[in-house]
Write an enzyme that holds these catalytic residues in place. Sequence first.
Site, mmCIF file in Angstrom:
data_model
loop_
_atom_site.group_PDB
_atom_site.id
_atom_site.type_symbol
_atom_site.label_atom_id
_atom_site.label_comp_id
_atom_site.label_asym_id
_atom_site.label_seq_id
_atom_site.Cartn_x
_atom_site.Cartn_y
_atom_site.Cartn_z
ATOM 1 N N SER A 47 -20.587 148.842 135.123
ATOM 2 C CA SER A 47 -19.399 148.463 134.658
ATOM 3 C C SER A 47 -19.230 147.048 134.955
ATOM 4 O O SER A 47 -19.479 146.667 135.907
ATOM 5 C CB SER A 47 -18.280 149.242 135.150
ATOM 6 O OG SER A 47 -16.998 148.585 134.808
ATOM 7 N N ARG B 124 -1.154 117.083 97.799
ATOM 8 C CA ARG B 124 -0.580 118.074 98.937
ATOM 9 C C ARG B 124 -2.065 118.235 100.040
ATOM 10 O O ARG B 124 -3.188 118.520 99.335
ATOM 11 C CB ARG B 124 -0.159 119.075 98.140
ATOM 12 C CG ARG B 124 0.461 119.157 96.798
ATOM 13 C CD ARG B 124 0.505 120.399 96.070
ATOM 14 N NE ARG B 124 1.183 121.320 96.696
ATOM 15 C CZ ARG B 124 1.422 122.652 96.147
ATOM 16 N NH1 ARG B 124 0.730 122.881 94.988
ATOM 17 N NH2 ARG B 124 2.069 123.614 96.718
ATOM 18 N N HIS C 11 11.888 126.185 108.835
ATOM 19 C CA HIS C 11 10.812 125.744 109.870
ATOM 20 C C HIS C 11 10.649 126.464 111.100
ATOM 21 O O HIS C 11 9.680 127.132 111.526
ATOM 22 C CB HIS C 11 10.808 124.224 110.238
ATOM 23 C CG HIS C 11 9.651 123.615 111.062
ATOM 24 N ND1 HIS C 11 10.027 123.670 112.532
ATOM 25 C CD2 HIS C 11 8.654 123.283 110.794
ATOM 26 C CE1 HIS C 11 9.090 123.292 113.208
ATOM 27 N NE2 HIS C 11 8.016 123.035 112.215
ATOM 28 N N ARG D 185 0.598 132.765 98.832
ATOM 29 C CA ARG D 185 -0.524 133.141 99.960
ATOM 30 C C ARG D 185 0.085 134.533 100.398
ATOM 31 O O ARG D 185 1.315 134.837 100.245
ATOM 32 C CB ARG D 185 -0.343 131.820 101.094
ATOM 33 C CG ARG D 185 0.955 131.917 101.818
ATOM 34 C CD ARG D 185 0.898 130.810 102.881
ATOM 35 N NE ARG D 185 2.343 130.632 102.728
ATOM 36 C CZ ARG D 185 2.774 129.225 103.407
ATOM 37 N NH1 ARG D 185 2.062 128.229 103.857
ATOM 38 N NH2 ARG D 185 4.126 128.920 103.597
ATOM 39 N N LYS E 282 -4.529 126.543 100.461
ATOM 40 C CA LYS E 282 -3.376 126.240 99.343
ATOM 41 C C LYS E 282 -4.525 126.212 97.950
ATOM 42 O O LYS E 282 -4.159 126.668 96.832
ATOM 43 C CB LYS E 282 -2.819 125.021 99.621
ATOM 44 C CG LYS E 282 -1.537 124.963 98.517
ATOM 45 C CD LYS E 282 -0.713 123.642 99.138
ATOM 46 C CE LYS E 282 -0.081 123.708 100.697
ATOM 47 N NZ LYS E 282 0.440 122.505 100.857
ATOM 48 N N TYR F 18 -17.199 152.029 126.589
ATOM 49 C CA TYR F 18 -15.749 152.056 127.017
ATOM 50 C C TYR F 18 -15.364 150.477 127.501
ATOM 51 O O TYR F 18 -16.169 149.774 127.905
ATOM 52 C CB TYR F 18 -15.354 153.046 127.878
ATOM 53 C CG TYR F 18 -15.644 152.920 129.333
ATOM 54 C CD1 TYR F 18 -14.985 152.127 130.029
ATOM 55 C CD2 TYR F 18 -16.726 153.404 129.871
ATOM 56 C CE1 TYR F 18 -15.336 151.925 131.523
ATOM 57 C CE2 TYR F 18 -17.187 153.287 131.117
ATOM 58 C CZ TYR F 18 -16.415 152.475 132.084
ATOM 59 O OH TYR F 18 -16.967 152.583 133.101
ATOM 60 N N CYS G 260 -14.577 146.597 133.024
ATOM 61 C CA CYS G 260 -13.047 146.853 133.753
ATOM 62 C C CYS G 260 -12.695 145.126 133.757
ATOM 63 O O CYS G 260 -13.501 144.334 134.107
ATOM 64 C CB CYS G 260 -13.171 147.526 134.997
ATOM 65 S SG CYS G 260 -14.372 146.929 136.027
ATOM 66 N N MET H 21 -0.546 116.081 107.007
ATOM 67 C CA MET H 21 0.550 115.156 105.943
ATOM 68 C C MET H 21 1.362 116.042 105.052
ATOM 69 O O MET H 21 0.878 117.149 104.477
ATOM 70 C CB MET H 21 -0.382 114.385 105.358
ATOM 71 C CG MET H 21 0.479 113.285 104.746
ATOM 72 S SD MET H 21 -0.169 112.184 103.637
ATOM 73 C CE MET H 21 -0.043 112.992 101.812
ATOM 74 N N GLY I 262 1.994 119.578 111.078
ATOM 75 C CA GLY I 262 1.490 118.383 111.690
ATOM 76 C C GLY I 262 0.524 117.656 110.470
ATOM 77 O O GLY I 262 0.335 116.548 110.616
HETATM 78 P P1 ADP Z 1 3.768 122.964 102.338
HETATM 79 O O1 ADP Z 1 2.439 123.029 102.614
HETATM 80 O O2 ADP Z 1 4.716 122.220 103.011
HETATM 81 O O3 ADP Z 1 4.340 124.163 101.453
HETATM 82 P P2 ADP Z 1 3.508 122.063 99.387
HETATM 83 O O4 ADP Z 1 2.311 121.350 99.186
HETATM 84 O O5 ADP Z 1 3.620 123.416 98.939
HETATM 85 O O6 ADP Z 1 3.845 121.663 100.896
HETATM 86 O O7 ADP Z 1 4.661 121.062 98.699
HETATM 87 C C1 ADP Z 1 5.961 121.306 99.138
HETATM 88 C C2 ADP Z 1 6.706 121.358 98.002
HETATM 89 O O8 ADP Z 1 6.510 120.477 96.956
HETATM 90 C C3 ADP Z 1 6.538 122.698 96.933
HETATM 91 O O9 ADP Z 1 6.993 123.914 97.431
HETATM 92 C C4 ADP Z 1 7.146 122.154 95.732
HETATM 93 O O10 ADP Z 1 8.337 122.501 95.671
HETATM 94 C C5 ADP Z 1 6.723 120.759 95.590
HETATM 95 N N1 ADP Z 1 5.766 120.480 94.780
HETATM 96 C C6 ADP Z 1 4.286 120.391 95.278
HETATM 97 N N2 ADP Z 1 3.636 119.949 94.007
HETATM 98 C C7 ADP Z 1 4.448 119.996 92.820
HETATM 99 C C8 ADP Z 1 4.325 119.854 91.761
HETATM 100 N N3 ADP Z 1 2.919 119.566 91.258
HETATM 101 N N4 ADP Z 1 5.164 119.748 90.849
HETATM 102 C C9 ADP Z 1 6.401 119.883 91.323
HETATM 103 N N5 ADP Z 1 6.821 120.164 92.710
HETATM 104 C C10 ADP Z 1 5.828 120.342 93.528
HETATM 105 MG MG MG Z 2 4.116 124.866 99.881
#
Ligand code: ADP
Ligand code: MG
Length: 906
Positions: free
Chosen positions: A790, A91, A451, A335, A22, A878, A858, A102, A100
Site C-alpha cells: 500500500s 478579441r 461577473h 461555448r 473562442k 484500489y 492510502c 485583455m 485578466g
Molecule cells: P468576452 O471574452 O469577455 O466574452 P468577447 O470577445 O466575447 O469578450 O466580446 C465581448 C462582447 O463584444 C461580445 O459579447 C459582443 O457583444 C461584442 N463583440 C465582439 N465582437 C463583436 C463584433 N464583431 N461585432 C459586434 N459586437 C462584438
Molecule cells: Mg464573449
Amino acid sequence: MIQYVHMFSEGDRDQKDLLGGKGANLAEMVKLGLPVPPGFTITTEACRAYLTEGRVPPQVRVEVTQRLRNVEDLIGRTLGDYEEPLLLSVRSGAKFSMPGMMETVLNVGLNDDTVHALASFAGDERFAWDSYRRLIQMFGKTVLDIDADKFSSVLDAHKESAGVTADVDLTADDLKQVVAEFKQIVERETGHPFPQTPRRQVDMAIEAVFRSWNTERAQLYRRRERIADDLGTAVNVQAMVFGNLGETSGTGVCFTRDPSSGHIGEYGDYLPNAQGEDVVAGIRNTLSLADLKQRDAGAYRELRAAMRSLETHYRDLCDIEFTIERGRLWMLQTRVGKRTAGAAFRIATQLVDEQLITMDEALERVTGEQLSQLLFPQFDRSADRTLLATGMGASPGAAVGAVAFDNASAEAAAASGKSVILVRRETSPEDLPGMVAAAGILTARGGKTSHAAVVARGMGKCAVVGAEDLVVDVAAKQIRVGEHVVHEGDTLAIDGKTGEVYLGDVRVVDSPVMTYVSEGLEAAEAHADGDDETKQLIRAVDRVLTHADKRRRLRVRANADTGTDARRARDRGAEGIGLCRTEHQFLGERRQQIERVVLADTDEQREAALAELLPAQIEDFVDLLTAMDGLPATIRLIDPPLHEFLPDLTDLTVEVALAEAKGETGPEVDRTRALRDAVRAIHEQNPMLGLRGVRLGLKIPGLFALQIRAIAEAVVRLRAEGKDPRPEIMVPLVGSNRELVIVRRQAEGIIAEISRTNDQELEIPIGCMIELPRAALTANRIAQTAEFFSFGTNDLTQTTWGFSRDDVETAFFPQYMQNGVLTISPFETLDALGVGELVRIGVEKGRETRPDLKIGVCGEHGGDPESIHFFHRVGLDYVSCSPFRVPVARLEAGRAVVLKEGVGTS
Ligand code: ADP
Ligand code: MG
Ligand code: MG
C-alpha cells in the site's frame, strides 16, 4: 512554414490549443452555417513566439494583411475607407476562458474621417459618434492602460448636463463633445494623440492582447485553476456588426438550458440599442427572450433555430452571445456553458434521456469536484433565522462569515483564519483576490451571467448576486437594508442555492446528496419530501454514480480507525478499509501502560506491561472487523515515534526541577525522573526520520507482537460468532526486505500459535507500506515477503522531496506557488513526475516478483481526482481515502476508465 493566422472558415472546435476556445468555437459555428461575421484568428503559437521573442513576429503582420483583405473582399468594405469603412473587433481568446485577459475592443478602424463615413453610410449620425466614443474608451482602457474612470466620469458629466440618465439618451452633438474630450484624455495620459491610422489601431490591439497574457490577474487565475503558463492566447479579429443601430438592433446573451437547475428551455438577457458588454454591465434593465419574441419575431425565431442547432451539435448546454443588427441575427460567440454542480449531473442525465449522449459520456461530463460540492452541508431550514434580503442563487453552497468590502480586508480576515463573505455592489476582475479569499460572494446587482456569478461558479464558491435590497456603501463600509445596518466584520449567512441572505449565524445540516450517499436513494427521496428539484438531483447523482461503479476497475476503500468510522465509510460505498491507524489504541487511559512499557527494566516487565494492553486491543479490532464484516480491512501496525505517546520532555524536565528545588522526594518523583530520562533517551532531532514504524517494531519486539496477537484473537472471536473477519496486517516504513522478513517471521509464529490453540486455520495476509524511496526501488525484493503493498504517498512525498509537510506548507509553499516551482501542493495532488515515478517503479518491480500482488494507496491522494486517474493508469487495485471522499473516489475511478477509452468528443 508555420501559418500564424487562420480564417474562421479554416478551423474547427477541436483546435482549441491553437485557436483558443473562442476562435475554435467561432470556426465551428461557421462550419455549421450559422451567421457569424467574417474574421480570422491569430494563433496561440504566434503569442508564444511573441512571448519568447519579445515582439510580434514580422510574418504575423504579413498574414494579417492577407486575411484582412479576405475579410474586406467577403464584405465588400475596406478598413479606413472614406465611404464604406470596415470596422473590426479585436478579441482575446485563450484555450481556457480567463479573467485578466485583455477585454474586447470594438469599432476598431474609426477615426476622425471614417466616423463621418460611418454616419452617412448607416444613415445615423448619433450611432457613428457613439461607436467612436466607445472605441476610444475601450482602446484607451485596454490597449493604452488608461484608468477607465477618467472616461466614465466624462460620460457621466455629459449625461448630467444633458439631464439624462442613460447613455442612449445622449445626442450626436453630445457624443461629438465626448469624443473630443476622450481624445484629450488619451493625449494627456500617453503623450500621443489617439492613433488615427486604422491598421495601426489593429496592430496595437493585437499586441496588447498578447501582452495581457502575463498580467498579474491572468497569472493569479492560471495558478488557481492550474492552467499552464506557456499556452499563450489567440486573438480574434472580426468584422463588426452593430447592436447599437437603434431600436431594431440590440445585443444579448443566452443559454440553451438553465445553468443552475438544468431545466430545458431558453434563458437569456437582451438589451435593445446596445453594444458589447452593455448587456451584462447592468447599465440598463435587460429584457427576456420572451420580450425579444414580442419585439422581433423573425430574429427570435432565427435565434431559437441557432440554439437548437448548437445543442444538437455540441450535445450539451451552450452559452451564446449574439447581436441583432436592424433585425438581422449575428452569432458572436458560443461555448459549452459553465454550470453548477447540481446542474452538471441533471443536464448529463437529461441528455442521456434525450438520447443525445451515452451514459459513459454522462460520466465524463461530471467531476468528483462537483460531487464533493454537492456533499457540502446546507442551512438548516427549520433553524431560527432573520432573512435580510433575497437575491439570485448564482452558485450553490452555504457560507457563513464576516463581511468584507474589499480585497485587502477580505484577504486579511481570511489570513487570520476567519471565514469571509465578500460584499460588493457588483464585482469586476479587479475583485478576484478578494473572491479567492472569501468563502462566499454577495452582490447587490447583476444576474446569473454577471461577473460575480460566472467567476464564483468557476471557483465552486457559494454566491448570491443581485440582492437589490442591499444598499452597499463600500466607502462607509456598511450595508443598509431597511432599518438594518451591517458593518464590516459583522456575520452574514448566504445560501447560494436559494439566494437568501441571513443576518448572523445560521445552523448548517447535511445536503440531500449527502443523505443519499450515506442512507441510500429511498431514504434520501423520502427525506426530500415532495421537493421535486431535489429528487431529480438525487436521482441524477444516483444514476451517474451507479454507472461509475459499473465501469470502474479501481476498488475504493476508506481510511477508518474505529468501528464508527468504518460503518460510515461502508454506508458510503467503501469496499473495505485501506488504512486503519492503530495509534489511537495507545492514547487516553492506555498512555500509562505505554509509559510502563517504555520504563520497563527487564523483558519480563515489558511483556507484562504489554499484556495489560491486550484485552482492550482485542475489543478495538472486534469492533472494527464487525463493521467491515466480509470485507478486507488493512490494519497498520503502530507507526509514529514513541515520544508521541509520552509526556513532553520540557514539561517533565520542569516538573523534576521544581520537585528537586522544593526538596521533594519519594516514589512519585523517582518515577517522573525515570520517565524524564527515558524520554530524553529517545528524544530525536528529526522524529519523522527516526525511530518509528518497523524500526520501532524491531527495537521493541513486544509491541508489534501485541498488536498481531490482538488481531488474531479478534478473528477467532468473530469466527466463533459466525462472522467473516478479513484483516490484513500492514507493516509501516519498511525500507529493506530484511526488516519485513523479521516481522513476518514473528507474526507467523504468533498466528500459528493461536491457530493451534483454537484449532483453526488462520490466514492473515501480511504486507507493507511503500513510503520510502528505497522501498519503491527495491520493491522486487520486498515483494518476496509482502503479500500486498500500500503506497503511503504522504510519507513518500515527504521523503522524495526531503521536506516535512507540517514545516513547509505554510513556510514557503505560498512562495513556491507564486514563482511557479509548484502549481499545487504535492500533498494535495500526487506529484506524478517525481513521486508518481516511484509509484510506477514500485508497481512494476513488485509485480515482477509476484504478478498477483495486490496494490493500493492510502493517504489523502486516494481521494484526489487527478491522483486517482494516475493510480488507475499505473494499475493499482484500489485507492483508500477518507470516508467523506469515498463517493468522489468512486466517481473518479469510473471516469478514469471512460476518459481513458476516449469515448465521446466533448
Ligand atoms: P468576452 O471574452 O469577455 O466574452 P468577447 O470577445 O466575447 O469578450 O466580446 C465581448 C462582447 O463584444 C461580445 O459579447 C459582443 O457583444 C461584442 N463583440 C465582439 N465582437 C463583436 C463584433 N464583431 N461585432 C459586434 N459586437 C462584438
Ligand atoms: Mg464573449
Ligand atoms: Mg468581457
